[in-house]
Design a protein around this motif. Structure first.
Motif, short mmCIF file in Angstrom:
data_model
loop_
_atom_site.label_atom_id
_atom_site.label_comp_id
_atom_site.label_asym_id
_atom_site.label_seq_id
_atom_site.Cartn_x
_atom_site.Cartn_y
_atom_site.Cartn_z
N LEU A 268 0.83 -1.20 0.00
CA LEU A 268 0.00 0.00 0.00
C LEU A 268 0.87 1.26 0.00
N PRO A 269 0.35 2.34 -0.53
CA PRO A 269 1.07 3.62 -0.45
C PRO A 269 1.03 4.12 0.99
N PRO A 270 1.71 5.21 1.29
CA PRO A 270 1.67 5.75 2.65
C PRO A 270 0.23 5.99 3.11
N LEU A 271 0.00 5.75 4.39
CA LEU A 271 -1.32 5.93 4.99
C LEU A 271 -1.28 7.00 6.06
N VAL B 262 4.47 -0.71 5.33
CA VAL B 262 3.78 0.47 4.82
C VAL B 262 4.11 1.66 5.73
N ASP B 263 4.39 2.79 5.13
CA ASP B 263 4.62 4.02 5.88
C ASP B 263 3.26 4.49 6.40
N ALA B 264 2.98 4.26 7.67
CA ALA B 264 1.67 4.58 8.24
C ALA B 264 1.83 5.57 9.39
N THR B 265 1.02 6.60 9.33
CA THR B 265 1.01 7.62 10.37
C THR B 265 -0.36 7.62 11.02
#
Length: 106
Positions: free
Chosen positions: A25-28, A54-57
């Motif tokens: 997935l792309p960043p979230l 996944v880059d998740a914030t």
């Protein structure tokens, strides 16, 4: 929950992304209110996404409720959150444009 699920399994990825394969997935950017019923789901989603690379914030708004963004005209925190969402999307699109440009040069 029964109405939402309409007979589907609560652990089906389409019913809850917490159970989906999140790899690739792309960043979230995940927003949740500190007093909302889905806070634990938002936390688990962020953790699962990070575990999948996944880059998740995750941003939790203390004292706020589910769908608090809808109060942007009356709630300063909601308006500020919408600004952060816009900045996040602009940053992600910029990353995509840069990556596509790099690939086309290769």
């Amino acid at each position: 929950a029964d109405t939402y699920l309409a007979g589907a399994d609560a652990r089906a990825p389409l019913a809850s992304p917490v159970y989906a394969d999140l790899a690739g997935l792309p960043p979230l950017l995940i927003h949740a209110g500190g007093d909302e019923i889905l806070l634990s789901d938002a936390t688990r989603l962020a953790e699962r996404a990070a575990d999948a690379g996944v880059d998740a914030t995750l941003e939790v708004a203390p004292g706020l409720w589910h769908v608090w963004h809808g109060w942007a005209g009356a709630l300063p925190e909601a308006a500020a959150a919408l600004e952060r969402i816009g900045a996040f999307v602009r940053a992600c699109v910029g990353i995509t444009i840069e990556r596509n440009a790099e690939r086309s040069r290769e």
